[in-house]
Design an enzyme around this catalytic site. Sequence first.
Site, PDB file in Angstrom:
ATOM      1  N   ARG A  69     -51.674-127.825 -27.102  1.00  0.00           N
ATOM      2  CA  ARG A  69     -52.185-128.709 -28.155  1.00  0.00           C
ATOM      3  C   ARG A  69     -53.713-128.841 -28.059  1.00  0.00           C
ATOM      4  O   ARG A  69     -54.257-128.932 -26.958  1.00  0.00           O
ATOM      5  CB  ARG A  69     -51.530-130.094 -28.073  1.00  0.00           C
ATOM      6  CG  ARG A  69     -50.046-130.006 -28.250  1.00  0.00           C
ATOM      7  CD  ARG A  69     -49.373-131.226 -28.834  1.00  0.00           C
ATOM      8  NE  ARG A  69     -47.945-130.908 -28.974  1.00  0.00           N
ATOM      9  CZ  ARG A  69     -47.432-130.235 -29.992  1.00  0.00           C
ATOM     10  NH1 ARG A  69     -48.204-129.852 -30.994  1.00  0.00           N
ATOM     11  NH2 ARG A  69     -46.145-129.941 -30.032  1.00  0.00           N
ATOM     12  N   ASP A  70     -54.358-128.828 -29.230  1.00  0.00           N
ATOM     13  CA  ASP A  70     -55.804-129.027 -29.268  1.00  0.00           C
ATOM     14  C   ASP A  70     -56.109-130.454 -28.806  1.00  0.00           C
ATOM     15  O   ASP A  70     -55.425-131.405 -29.179  1.00  0.00           O
ATOM     16  CB  ASP A  70     -56.326-128.809 -30.697  1.00  0.00           C
ATOM     17  CG  ASP A  70     -57.829-128.631 -30.743  1.00  0.00           C
ATOM     18  OD1 ASP A  70     -58.286-127.513 -31.023  1.00  0.00           O
ATOM     19  OD2 ASP A  70     -58.545-129.633 -30.488  1.00  0.00           O
ATOM     20  N   ASN A 124     -62.108-118.708 -35.040  1.00  0.00           N
ATOM     21  CA  ASN A 124     -63.564-118.713 -35.138  1.00  0.00           C
ATOM     22  C   ASN A 124     -64.154-117.739 -34.122  1.00  0.00           C
ATOM     23  O   ASN A 124     -63.666-117.650 -32.995  1.00  0.00           O
ATOM     24  CB  ASN A 124     -64.100-120.121 -34.868  1.00  0.00           C
ATOM     25  CG  ASN A 124     -63.597-121.136 -35.874  1.00  0.00           C
ATOM     26  OD1 ASN A 124     -63.565-120.862 -37.069  1.00  0.00           O
ATOM     27  ND2 ASN A 124     -63.170-122.296 -35.400  1.00  0.00           N
ATOM     28  N   GLU A 184     -66.711-122.628 -30.464  1.00  0.00           N
ATOM     29  CA  GLU A 184     -67.142-123.470 -29.328  1.00  0.00           C
ATOM     30  C   GLU A 184     -66.728-122.862 -27.999  1.00  0.00           C
ATOM     31  O   GLU A 184     -67.482-122.930 -27.031  1.00  0.00           O
ATOM     32  CB  GLU A 184     -66.454-124.841 -29.415  1.00  0.00           C
ATOM     33  CG  GLU A 184     -67.071-125.835 -30.355  1.00  0.00           C
ATOM     34  CD  GLU A 184     -66.208-127.100 -30.384  1.00  0.00           C
ATOM     35  OE1 GLU A 184     -65.730-127.544 -29.308  1.00  0.00           O
ATOM     36  OE2 GLU A 184     -65.996-127.613 -31.483  1.00  0.00           O
ATOM     37  N   VAL A 185     -65.516-122.365 -27.937  1.00  0.00           N
ATOM     38  CA  VAL A 185     -64.966-121.875 -26.671  1.00  0.00           C
ATOM     39  C   VAL A 185     -64.847-120.346 -26.752  1.00  0.00           C
ATOM     40  O   VAL A 185     -64.082-119.826 -27.578  1.00  0.00           O
ATOM     41  CB  VAL A 185     -63.583-122.502 -26.379  1.00  0.00           C
ATOM     42  CG1 VAL A 185     -63.058-122.009 -25.030  1.00  0.00           C
ATOM     43  CG2 VAL A 185     -63.675-124.028 -26.400  1.00  0.00           C
ATOM     44  N   HIS A 201     -58.966-117.589 -29.499  1.00  0.00           N
ATOM     45  CA  HIS A 201     -57.899-118.535 -29.804  1.00  0.00           C
ATOM     46  C   HIS A 201     -57.667-118.562 -31.300  1.00  0.00           C
ATOM     47  O   HIS A 201     -58.594-118.409 -32.089  1.00  0.00           O
ATOM     48  CB  HIS A 201     -58.212-119.945 -29.290  1.00  0.00           C
ATOM     49  CG  HIS A 201     -59.560-120.465 -29.667  1.00  0.00           C
ATOM     50  ND1 HIS A 201     -60.708-120.054 -29.044  1.00  0.00           N
ATOM     51  CD2 HIS A 201     -59.940-121.371 -30.608  1.00  0.00           C
ATOM     52  CE1 HIS A 201     -61.743-120.686 -29.584  1.00  0.00           C
ATOM     53  NE2 HIS A 201     -61.303-121.484 -30.541  1.00  0.00           N
ATOM     54  N   HIS A 225     -56.226-121.193 -34.083  1.00  0.00           N
ATOM     55  CA  HIS A 225     -55.781-122.553 -34.383  1.00  0.00           C
ATOM     56  C   HIS A 225     -54.604-122.442 -35.342  1.00  0.00           C
ATOM     57  O   HIS A 225     -54.706-121.759 -36.368  1.00  0.00           O
ATOM     58  CB  HIS A 225     -56.871-123.353 -35.111  1.00  0.00           C
ATOM     59  CG  HIS A 225     -58.140-123.560 -34.357  1.00  0.00           C
ATOM     60  ND1 HIS A 225     -58.477-124.772 -33.799  1.00  0.00           N
ATOM     61  CD2 HIS A 225     -59.176-122.727 -34.083  1.00  0.00           C
ATOM     62  CE1 HIS A 225     -59.674-124.676 -33.227  1.00  0.00           C
ATOM     63  NE2 HIS A 225     -60.119-123.445 -33.388  1.00  0.00           N
TER      64      HIS A 225
HETATM   65  P1  DGP Z   1     -63.488-123.412 -31.745  1.00  0.00           P
HETATM   66  O1  DGP Z   1     -64.583-124.094 -32.495  1.00  0.00           O
HETATM   67  O2  DGP Z   1     -62.655-122.559 -32.650  1.00  0.00           O
HETATM   68  O3  DGP Z   1     -64.011-122.663 -30.534  1.00  0.00           O
HETATM   69  O4  DGP Z   1     -62.516-124.566 -31.260  1.00  0.00           O
HETATM   70  C1  DGP Z   1     -62.300-124.920 -29.932  1.00  0.00           C
HETATM   71  C2  DGP Z   1     -61.225-125.988 -29.916  1.00  0.00           C
HETATM   72  O5  DGP Z   1     -60.897-126.247 -28.570  1.00  0.00           O
HETATM   73  C3  DGP Z   1     -61.610-127.324 -30.534  1.00  0.00           C
HETATM   74  O6  DGP Z   1     -60.747-127.574 -31.639  1.00  0.00           O
HETATM   75  C4  DGP Z   1     -61.383-128.352 -29.438  1.00  0.00           C
HETATM   76  C5  DGP Z   1     -60.568-127.620 -28.429  1.00  0.00           C
HETATM   77  N1  DGP Z   1     -60.845-127.967 -27.052  1.00  0.00           N
HETATM   78  C6  DGP Z   1     -62.043-128.045 -26.438  1.00  0.00           C
HETATM   79  N2  DGP Z   1     -61.890-128.354 -25.148  1.00  0.00           N
HETATM   80  C7  DGP Z   1     -60.561-128.453 -24.916  1.00  0.00           C
HETATM   81  C8  DGP Z   1     -59.785-128.740 -23.761  1.00  0.00           C
HETATM   82  O7  DGP Z   1     -60.276-128.951 -22.652  1.00  0.00           O
HETATM   83  N3  DGP Z   1     -58.423-128.775 -23.929  1.00  0.00           N
HETATM   84  C9  DGP Z   1     -57.830-128.535 -25.140  1.00  0.00           C
HETATM   85  N4  DGP Z   1     -56.518-128.587 -25.205  1.00  0.00           N
HETATM   86  N5  DGP Z   1     -58.544-128.246 -26.256  1.00  0.00           N
HETATM   87  C10 DGP Z   1     -59.891-128.219 -26.130  1.00  0.00           C
END
Ligand code: DGP
Length: 125
Positions: A34-35, A96, A104-105, A109, A111
């Site tokens: 889960r996000d 993304n 961001e990460v 991934h 979504h």
């Molecule tokens: P993006 O912008 O597509 O890279 O989205 C990264 C997503 O990752 C964002 O919706 C929030 C989520 N996220 C960031 N840190 C963590 C974490 O530590 N755990 C989880 N489950 N989600 C995270």
Amino acid sequence: MTYTYDDQNIFAKILRGEIPNTTVLDTDHSLAFRDLYPQAPNHVLVIPKGAYVSYDHFAAEATDAEIVDYTRAIGEVCRLEEVTLTAGDGFRLISNAGRDGVQEVPHLHVHILGGRDLGRMLAKA
Ligand code: DGP
């Protein structure tokens, strides 16, 4: 041109068990969880377990087994979340990549978002 992967990213830490997550599905080559900051009633992230930064990286370098597993895992999560067209009202997949994609990460991934009307795909620039 080769891809650079930063193994200190948050999802790499989740895969190594250094950061907790709420797992939805765990397969041979993929993990869904889960996000942390959900933007819809259903908001699940699906990642490959391999070190891939983006979808294009994965498509170019992943094995057939990884690609099949990842594709099936995404579909299975849609089924588990009851957002498929057979059991629910639909969903959106977003992946993304890079600066313009506002990633961001830096670990691939997807979504999976659903559970409400998600509106138009993009806001106006
Ligand atoms: P993006 O912008 O597509 O890279 O989205 C990264 C997503 O990752 C964002 O919706 C929030 C989520 N996220 C960031 N840190 C963590 C974490 O530590 N755990 C989880 N489950 N989600 C995270």
